[in-house]
Write an enzyme that holds these catalytic residues in place. Sequence first.
Site, PDB file in Angstrom:
ATOM      1  N   SER A  96       0.813  -1.214   0.000  1.00  0.00           N
ATOM      2  CA  SER A  96       0.000   0.000   0.000  1.00  0.00           C
ATOM      3  C   SER A  96       0.848   1.266   0.000  1.00  0.00           C
ATOM      4  CB  SER A  96      -0.956  -0.002   1.197  1.00  0.00           C
ATOM      5  OG  SER A  96      -0.263  -0.187   2.408  1.00  0.00           O
TER       6      SER A  96
ATOM      7  N   HIS B 107      -2.100  -8.499   2.873  1.00  0.00           N
ATOM      8  CA  HIS B 107      -1.649  -7.217   3.438  1.00  0.00           C
ATOM      9  C   HIS B 107      -2.561  -6.852   4.604  1.00  0.00           C
ATOM     10  CE1 HIS B 107       0.402  -3.552   3.836  1.00  0.00           C
ATOM     11  NE2 HIS B 107       0.015  -2.894   2.759  1.00  0.00           N
TER      12      HIS B 107
ATOM     13  N   HIS C  92       6.792 -12.453   8.611  1.00  0.00           N
ATOM     14  CA  HIS C  92       6.826 -11.105   8.038  1.00  0.00           C
ATOM     15  C   HIS C  92       7.840 -11.091   6.902  1.00  0.00           C
ATOM     16  CE1 HIS C  92       7.453  -6.726   7.725  1.00  0.00           C
ATOM     17  NE2 HIS C  92       6.240  -6.628   8.231  1.00  0.00           N
TER      18      HIS C  92
ATOM     19  N   ARG D  74       5.591  -3.968  17.356  1.00  0.00           N
ATOM     20  CA  ARG D  74       4.192  -3.528  17.420  1.00  0.00           C
ATOM     21  C   ARG D  74       3.341  -4.581  18.133  1.00  0.00           C
ATOM     22  NH1 ARG D  74       3.091  -2.627  11.202  1.00  0.00           N
ATOM     23  NH2 ARG D  74       4.112  -4.669  11.256  1.00  0.00           N
TER      24      ARG D  74
ATOM     25  N   ASP E 255      -0.431  -8.074  13.439  1.00  0.00           N
ATOM     26  CA  ASP E 255      -1.800  -8.571  13.287  1.00  0.00           C
ATOM     27  C   ASP E 255      -2.150  -9.659  14.289  1.00  0.00           C
ATOM     28  OD1 ASP E 255      -2.330  -6.911  11.053  1.00  0.00           O
ATOM     29  OD2 ASP E 255      -1.239  -8.303   9.762  1.00  0.00           O
TER      30      ASP E 255
END
Length: 441
Positions: free
Chosen positions: A277, A307, A353, A362, A408
Amino acid sequence: MVFFRSLSALSRLRSRSAQQSSLGTSVRWLQMESSSDLDLRSQLKEMIPEQQDRLKKLKAEHGKVQLGNITTDMVLGGMRGMIGLLWETSLLDPDEGIRFRGLSIPECQKLLPAAKPGGEPLPEGLLWLLLTGKVPNKAHVDALSAELRDRAQVPDKLYKFIDGLDVTAHPMTQLSAGVMFLQVQSEFQKAYENGIHKSKYWETTYEDSLNLIARLPALAAYIYRRIYKEGQSIPMHDSLDYGGNFAHMLGFDNPKMHELMRLYVTIHSDHEGGNVSAHTAHLVASALSDPYLSFAAALNGLAGPLHGLANQEVLLWIKSVVDECGENVSTEQLKEYIWRTLNSGKVVPGYGHGVLRQTDPRYTCQREFALKHLPDDPLFQLVSKLYEVVPPILTELGKVKNPWPNVDAHSGVLLNHFGLTEARYYTVLFGVSRSIEYARS
């Protein structure tokens, strides 16, 4: 999947230094904002000519320097591993994760202003940091919050347009369509058609970017309330910050949920320029497409299963574990379920990843948030157990370069705890967050 590496000589230098430095010394690479001028645009007006001259000098003095070799694997892998873009706002290191202008996530949590003492950083502070390279004080952030509120009004006909879409359309489809509807308000397009000089492109691009960032929460919240809450929309609060207001318009006024949204938007905002993105936004903007066009294109990339859509897949998979094994699943039951998932040709969502080779920081900061605010939540306890069980299995499998959890793997459980249970909507939160990154494209 396009995932090439972006290059910033200064960021890499900061990263190498940071490995041997404490918070106090790593901050020496950054300026603490000391100006009494609270207007972000005025600050950029002073900085941009200097940066334009700096880039000209960089090209003149180092334009012929080779940055690496290209292999067939890189070409067939969607430019994976190539150095192909200047991206100074963030640096994604395989071992230590993301840094924003040289600052790690824990450093941002300590240095950037919060809504309350000891709270999570305000996204407005990160926006200021990314655009200026300076750590703002509370007055700068409060002024930027007020400016974004002033810019946040959207025309009623936008809501009528959204109402004309099929309510069953994916929330990301509705968000992308809404952004395209707002494109008629582009200041850059109007200025370009009137012959603006290219040295002034940044001025109307800035106006479009700030307007878009400001208006997205209202659009995104309207889509949520339309799909899941019978269309009962909630107006913007006249004094809340960006993250707090977004949570409020979604229908959540628990102060902990406001804190979560501040953290969520901040850590999802920028992740270097090589992801689908971010690269899409940069690529489309390079054709002088205005920020609305480039952001809508980026959203369509973010909506892909490989994504941004991954965050909804994680929560659905975790709930499938509970449905089959119960909340008090044993370690052996969990191992068996994971092996079944892998042997069926599927992946364990939220693990691995394209760049990282360690646990995503994160993920770590979200885990710390959960330990502080929801330590007894059953799904959080399952996520913690997965953290212990999944990496050894993926390592044993032998095909995975990174067996560790990414961002995620945790976000959905936090949102679910505070009542935002509609996993299909989660990528919209990701998209709103990434507007901060895309704006600088």
